[in-house]
Design a protein around this motif. Sequence first.
Motif, PDB file in Angstrom:
ATOM      1  N   UNK A  12       0.836  -1.207   0.000  1.00  0.00           N
ATOM      2  CA  UNK A  12       0.000   0.000   0.000  1.00  0.00           C
ATOM      3  C   UNK A  12       0.869   1.255   0.000  1.00  0.00           C
ATOM      4  N   UNK A  13       1.976   1.219   0.726  1.00  0.00           N
ATOM      5  CA  UNK A  13       2.886   2.364   0.754  1.00  0.00           C
ATOM      6  C   UNK A  13       3.499   2.604  -0.623  1.00  0.00           C
ATOM      7  N   UNK A  14       3.874   1.530  -1.308  1.00  0.00           N
ATOM      8  CA  UNK A  14       4.440   1.682  -2.651  1.00  0.00           C
ATOM      9  C   UNK A  14       3.384   2.145  -3.652  1.00  0.00           C
ATOM     10  N   UNK A  15       2.140   1.693  -3.494  1.00  0.00           N
ATOM     11  CA  UNK A  15       1.068   2.162  -4.371  1.00  0.00           C
ATOM     12  C   UNK A  15       0.815   3.656  -4.154  1.00  0.00           C
ATOM     13  N   UNK A  16       0.833   4.089  -2.898  1.00  0.00           N
ATOM     14  CA  UNK A  16       0.678   5.515  -2.601  1.00  0.00           C
ATOM     15  C   UNK A  16       1.839   6.310  -3.189  1.00  0.00           C
ATOM     16  N   UNK A  21       3.751   9.946  -7.199  1.00  0.00           N
ATOM     17  CA  UNK A  21       4.744  10.158  -8.244  1.00  0.00           C
ATOM     18  C   UNK A  21       4.095  10.563  -9.557  1.00  0.00           C
ATOM     19  N   UNK A  22       2.938   9.991  -9.848  1.00  0.00           N
ATOM     20  CA  UNK A  22       2.189  10.388 -11.034  1.00  0.00           C
ATOM     21  C   UNK A  22       1.719  11.840 -10.917  1.00  0.00           C
ATOM     22  N   UNK A  27       2.809  17.636 -12.502  1.00  0.00           N
ATOM     23  CA  UNK A  27       2.969  18.968 -11.912  1.00  0.00           C
ATOM     24  C   UNK A  27       1.758  19.354 -11.050  1.00  0.00           C
ATOM     25  N   UNK A  28       1.288  18.395 -10.228  1.00  0.00           N
ATOM     26  CA  UNK A  28       0.134  18.615  -9.355  1.00  0.00           C
ATOM     27  C   UNK A  28       0.542  18.476  -7.895  1.00  0.00           C
TER      28      UNK A  28
END
Length: 119
Positions: A12-16, A21-22, A27-28
């Motif tokens: 879950x941490x890596x998915x977050x 990262x996306x 640029x959000x």
Amino acid sequence: MLLALTIATGAAALALAAWCGLAFARDQSTKDWHFIGMAVVSLLAIVQLVVGVVQLARGEKPEQGTTIFVAYLLGAAACIPAAGFMSLTERTRWGSMTVLAGGVVLAVLQVRLYDIWGG
């Protein structure tokens, strides 16, 4: 230590981290949905903290020492909330990067917790 909980928290941490990262790549800044994701990951880390303390109270001992194990549990539980707070203060794309870094750090802490317990 529950292996399934450790794997779920790390995943879950890596998915977050990937999600933030996306947002960074687009640029959000962090949005409300990111904070819901942080709450879910934080809840998993808090459940892991409670499970670890209960196992210690039942007399089970980590292979590399109780003090270091508890310190890592506390650090893992505080990692995402700290990153979320810092992302609130930095309302640019770098806030998303902060949460990305927090997610990666939490995933690494999960691997270390597994090692400390004796995995």
